[in-house]
Design a protein around this motif. Structure first.
Motif, PDB file in Angstrom:
ATOM      1  N   TYR A  95      40.218   1.687 -60.625  1.00  0.00           N
ATOM      2  CA  TYR A  95      40.238   0.302 -60.639  1.00  0.00           C
ATOM      3  C   TYR A  95      40.299  -0.215 -62.201  1.00  0.00           C
ATOM      4  O   TYR A  95      40.834  -1.231 -62.392  1.00  0.00           O
ATOM      5  CB  TYR A  95      38.792  -0.073 -60.453  1.00  0.00           C
ATOM      6  N   ASP A  96      40.250   0.633 -63.229  1.00  0.00           N
ATOM      7  CA  ASP A  96      40.495   0.601 -64.640  1.00  0.00           C
ATOM      8  C   ASP A  96      41.902  -0.073 -64.777  1.00  0.00           C
ATOM      9  O   ASP A  96      42.963   0.777 -64.755  1.00  0.00           O
ATOM     10  CB  ASP A  96      40.223   1.504 -65.642  1.00  0.00           C
ATOM     11  N   GLY A  97      42.285  -1.175 -65.105  1.00  0.00           N
ATOM     12  CA  GLY A  97      43.524  -2.003 -65.174  1.00  0.00           C
ATOM     13  C   GLY A  97      44.072  -2.261 -63.827  1.00  0.00           C
ATOM     14  O   GLY A  97      44.167  -3.452 -63.604  1.00  0.00           O
ATOM     15  N   LEU A  98      44.166  -1.453 -63.077  1.00  0.00           N
ATOM     16  CA  LEU A  98      44.930  -1.897 -61.820  1.00  0.00           C
ATOM     17  C   LEU A  98      44.168  -3.003 -60.849  1.00  0.00           C
ATOM     18  O   LEU A  98      44.757  -3.769 -60.439  1.00  0.00           O
ATOM     19  CB  LEU A  98      45.189  -0.538 -60.838  1.00  0.00           C
ATOM     20  N   GLU A 146      51.457  -0.556 -70.906  1.00  0.00           N
ATOM     21  CA  GLU A 146      50.655   0.470 -71.622  1.00  0.00           C
ATOM     22  C   GLU A 146      49.616  -0.049 -72.134  1.00  0.00           C
ATOM     23  O   GLU A 146      49.879  -1.139 -72.791  1.00  0.00           O
ATOM     24  CB  GLU A 146      51.869   0.960 -72.400  1.00  0.00           C
ATOM     25  N   GLU A 147      48.412   0.525 -72.105  1.00  0.00           N
ATOM     26  CA  GLU A 147      47.118  -0.171 -72.729  1.00  0.00           C
ATOM     27  C   GLU A 147      46.248   1.215 -73.423  1.00  0.00           C
ATOM     28  O   GLU A 147      45.574   0.540 -74.240  1.00  0.00           O
ATOM     29  CB  GLU A 147      46.373  -1.013 -71.761  1.00  0.00           C
ATOM     30  N   GLU A 148      46.245   2.236 -72.592  1.00  0.00           N
ATOM     31  CA  GLU A 148      45.343   3.072 -73.021  1.00  0.00           C
ATOM     32  C   GLU A 148      45.752   3.857 -74.543  1.00  0.00           C
ATOM     33  O   GLU A 148      45.062   4.528 -74.824  1.00  0.00           O
ATOM     34  CB  GLU A 148      45.429   4.052 -71.926  1.00  0.00           C
ATOM     35  N   GLY A 149      47.010   3.957 -74.564  1.00  0.00           N
ATOM     36  CA  GLY A 149      47.447   4.693 -75.871  1.00  0.00           C
ATOM     37  C   GLY A 149      47.614   6.210 -75.595  1.00  0.00           C
ATOM     38  O   GLY A 149      47.588   6.982 -76.585  1.00  0.00           O
ATOM     39  N   SER A 175      46.470  -7.245 -65.690  1.00  0.00           N
ATOM     40  CA  SER A 175      45.954  -6.034 -66.547  1.00  0.00           C
ATOM     41  C   SER A 175      47.009  -5.084 -66.667  1.00  0.00           C
ATOM     42  O   SER A 175      47.999  -5.200 -66.600  1.00  0.00           O
ATOM     43  CB  SER A 175      44.542  -5.549 -65.953  1.00  0.00           C
ATOM     44  N   HIS A 176      46.385  -3.998 -67.105  1.00  0.00           N
ATOM     45  CA  HIS A 176      47.365  -2.618 -67.157  1.00  0.00           C
ATOM     46  C   HIS A 176      47.544  -1.791 -66.027  1.00  0.00           C
ATOM     47  O   HIS A 176      46.540  -1.782 -65.194  1.00  0.00           O
ATOM     48  CB  HIS A 176      46.989  -2.070 -68.514  1.00  0.00           C
ATOM     49  N   LEU A 177      48.643  -0.937 -65.932  1.00  0.00           N
ATOM     50  CA  LEU A 177      48.905  -0.088 -64.788  1.00  0.00           C
ATOM     51  C   LEU A 177      48.744   1.343 -65.250  1.00  0.00           C
ATOM     52  O   LEU A 177      48.603   2.153 -64.472  1.00  0.00           O
ATOM     53  CB  LEU A 177      50.421  -0.375 -64.578  1.00  0.00           C
ATOM     54  N   PRO A 181      41.218  -9.975 -64.920  1.00  0.00           N
ATOM     55  CA  PRO A 181      39.948  -9.636 -64.378  1.00  0.00           C
ATOM     56  C   PRO A 181      39.847  -8.004 -64.710  1.00  0.00           C
ATOM     57  O   PRO A 181      40.884  -7.213 -64.721  1.00  0.00           O
ATOM     58  CB  PRO A 181      40.268  -9.592 -63.023  1.00  0.00           C
ATOM     59  N   HIS A 182      38.531  -7.404 -65.153  1.00  0.00           N
ATOM     60  CA  HIS A 182      38.589  -6.005 -65.374  1.00  0.00           C
ATOM     61  C   HIS A 182      37.168  -5.663 -65.251  1.00  0.00           C
ATOM     62  O   HIS A 182      36.130  -6.400 -65.376  1.00  0.00           O
ATOM     63  CB  HIS A 182      38.900  -5.963 -67.105  1.00  0.00           C
ATOM     64  N   ILE A 183      37.147  -4.234 -64.741  1.00  0.00           N
ATOM     65  CA  ILE A 183      35.933  -3.525 -64.703  1.00  0.00           C
ATOM     66  C   ILE A 183      35.232  -3.652 -66.072  1.00  0.00           C
ATOM     67  O   ILE A 183      35.763  -3.742 -66.929  1.00  0.00           O
ATOM     68  CB  ILE A 183      35.965  -2.202 -63.870  1.00  0.00           C
ATOM     69  N   GLU A 184      33.711  -3.713 -65.838  1.00  0.00           N
ATOM     70  CA  GLU A 184      33.058  -3.954 -67.176  1.00  0.00           C
ATOM     71  C   GLU A 184      33.162  -2.611 -67.953  1.00  0.00           C
ATOM     72  O   GLU A 184      33.058  -2.627 -68.892  1.00  0.00           O
ATOM     73  CB  GLU A 184      31.715  -4.186 -66.738  1.00  0.00           C
ATOM     74  N   GLN A 185      33.083  -1.389 -67.317  1.00  0.00           N
ATOM     75  CA  GLN A 185      33.120  -0.034 -67.880  1.00  0.00           C
ATOM     76  C   GLN A 185      31.624   0.036 -68.809  1.00  0.00           C
ATOM     77  O   GLN A 185      32.044   0.881 -69.863  1.00  0.00           O
ATOM     78  CB  GLN A 185      34.297  -0.142 -69.105  1.00  0.00           C
ATOM     79  N   GLY A 186      30.731  -0.733 -68.359  1.00  0.00           N
ATOM     80  CA  GLY A 186      29.411  -0.612 -69.058  1.00  0.00           C
ATOM     81  C   GLY A 186      28.220  -0.980 -67.876  1.00  0.00           C
ATOM     82  O   GLY A 186      28.575  -1.491 -66.968  1.00  0.00           O
ATOM     83  N   GLY A 220      38.341  -2.360 -76.141  1.00  0.00           N
ATOM     84  CA  GLY A 220      39.551  -3.131 -76.182  1.00  0.00           C
ATOM     85  C   GLY A 220      40.205  -3.216 -74.988  1.00  0.00           C
ATOM     86  O   GLY A 220      40.085  -2.651 -73.923  1.00  0.00           O
ATOM     87  N   HIS A 221      40.919  -4.547 -74.687  1.00  0.00           N
ATOM     88  CA  HIS A 221      41.700  -4.844 -73.508  1.00  0.00           C
ATOM     89  C   HIS A 221      43.066  -5.599 -74.125  1.00  0.00           C
ATOM     90  O   HIS A 221      43.086  -6.148 -75.291  1.00  0.00           O
ATOM     91  CB  HIS A 221      40.925  -5.804 -72.683  1.00  0.00           C
ATOM     92  N   ASP A 222      43.737  -5.796 -73.171  1.00  0.00           N
ATOM     93  CA  ASP A 222      45.038  -6.377 -73.378  1.00  0.00           C
ATOM     94  C   ASP A 222      44.746  -7.809 -73.775  1.00  0.00           C
ATOM     95  O   ASP A 222      45.480  -8.609 -74.495  1.00  0.00           O
ATOM     96  CB  ASP A 222      46.036  -6.363 -72.129  1.00  0.00           C
TER      97      ASP A 222
HETATM   98 ZN   LIG Z   1      41.384  -0.835 -68.995  1.00  0.00          ZN
END
Ligand SMILES: [Zn+2]
Length: 425
Positions: free
Chosen positions: A102-105, A136-139, A91-93, A201-206, A368-370
């Motif tokens: 946790y988001d990304g990492l 870079e993912e978050e922009g 995922s993204h750093l 693998p990524h946290i749901e964020q919802g 959105g995700h990678d």
């Molecule tokens: Zn993310």
């Protein structure tokens, strides 16, 4: 593959999940702003995090590299053939300003934990296992997301490299200062034959997993999105002197339309439709609003349903404007298509969830995700991990070690299932 040690898997998985949890806390110390977790593209905080991750990768015997776009790769060559294709996990750093742990990492750390399971189990896989930390993912820094994964699918073009940050520095020079060679951008691109699958693998964020009381879910699609500005124009006037029946109140028209946005969202399965901001002018308590601009966001897993909804909202806006004697205009600001995940990979994730004893809930990613970018070129899947109250992009992001254990177990079953699929297709 040797499954003789199967009985002790749970112990190992729980132990490595605790380590992964601790590593997420440790890695949070890599920040540009003390007291926060803030890591933007090519910042010293990302460089420090790379050093930390490289240490963990090398302790597993992984080969590390940073590609032309600043993505960190660690490769576990568990297969004797050096040209064996890879299963990529990651995922993204980078983070949003003042983001979470946790988001990304977590996706990257889980990739490392999985590599450690493979090493500790002395498993021989018919593919290489690669862990990626996208740059870079978050922009945040350049106002445009996915620079890292776009490079991997060969879509980081010159226009993107020429974009500038708040200090006038280009993506290209940021990469050079980071020690990368952006002219080797094409070498960051992976050929489809090199990749068996990308799994994020990524946290749901919802809040969906939490409300279903499930630790994990399988993503079937990443929703497409339309962002638009709706503008109603009427006539400003004195709030005391203009009688009600002679008014052309732009805000009242917009208010009626905003409720229609909510109604259409509620009445279409899977659709989310939001007005998140509104500007009113002149904007005084004793003045009838002459103009109202509302910002619209519409998302759905199916592009045709999203565009039908936008068309409906345009027609409703016209109808409301005609009835209220205002003008109405809907301008599309940004649009991107939905990214369906690979069916075969989603099915393997579902089976691996069942192996772990978890009901395989399917869900659409509204964010959105990678993985949406990687899906353009490689068979791609996503595993969502429950996060408390759906909170993300915030220091209060919380994930439990039990859920990390479940995620690691699912990834390990996924590797075993992918192995038997490669061996007996
Ligand atoms: Zn993310």
């Amino acid at each position: 593959m040797d499954n003789a040690h199967h009985g002790t898997d749970h112990e190992l998985l729980a132990q490595l999940a605790h380590q992964a949890f601790a590593r997420c806390q440790e890695a949070a110390a890599n920040t540009e702003i003390p007291g926060q977790i803030t890591r933007t593209f090519c910042s010293p905080a990302i460089a420090q995090l790379h050093q930390q991750l490289i240490g963990w990768m090398q302790s597993l015997g992984m080969t590390c590299r940073v590609d032309g776009a600043g993505n960190l790769w660690g490769k576990l060559a568990s297969h004797p053939r050096p040209d064996a294709p890879s299963l990529i996990i990651g995922s993204h750093l980078d983070t949003v300003p003042n983001g979470g742990r946790y988001d990304g990492l977590l996706g990257v750390i889980l990739g490392l934990a999985l590599a450690e399971v493979v090493v500790r189990r002395r498993a021989t896989l018919p593919f290489a296992l690669e862990v990626v930390g996208f740059s870079e993912e978050e922009g945040v820094r350049f106002g445009t997301p996915f620079i890292g994964s776009l490079a991997v699918v060969g879509q980081c073009d010159d226009a993107l490299l020429q974009r500038t940050d708040a200090n006038g520095l280009t993506v290209r020079s940021a990469l050079q200062l980071f020690g990368c060679h952006p002219d080797e951008m094409n070498s960051a691109a992976l050929q489809p034959a090199r990749v068996i699958a990308y799994l994020e693998p990524h946290i749901e964020q919802g809040p969906v997993l939490q409300s279903a009381q499930l630790p994990l879910g399988v993503v079937t699609s990443i929703a497409g999105q339309t962002r638009a500005i709706a503008e109603f124009c009427g006539v400003a006037g004195h709030a005391g002197t203009v009688p009600m029946q002679l008014r052309r109140d732009a805000l009242a028209a917009a208010a009626e339309w905003i409720l229609a946005v909510e109604r259409i969202g509620q009445s279409t399965a899977g659709l989310v439709a939001t007005v998140g901001a509104i500007e009113v002018s002149p904007g005084a308590g004793n003045v009838i609003p002459g103009a109202a601009r509302a910002k619209l966001d519409v998302r759905h897993a199916e592009d045709s349903i999203r565009s039908t909804a936008v068309t409906q909202l345009r027609e409703l806006g016209n109808e409301i404007a005609a009835r209220r004697n205002t003008s109405f205009e809907l301008s599309i600001v940004h649009e991107h298509r939905a990214a369906p995940m690979n069916d075969a990979i989603a099915a393997l994730i579902e089976q691996s969830l069942a192996d772990t004893g978890i009901a395989p809930l399917r869900l659409v990613s509204g964010a959105g995700h990678d993985a949406a970018v990687m899906a353009r070129r490689f068979p791609t899947g996503m595993l969502f991990i429950r996060c408390q109250d759906g909170i993300s992009h915030h220091p209060d992001e919380t994930v439990t070690t039990d859920d990390i254990t479940a995620a690691l177990s699912t990834l390990w079953f996924f590797v075993q299932r992918l192995t038997s699929r490669q061996v007996n297709p």
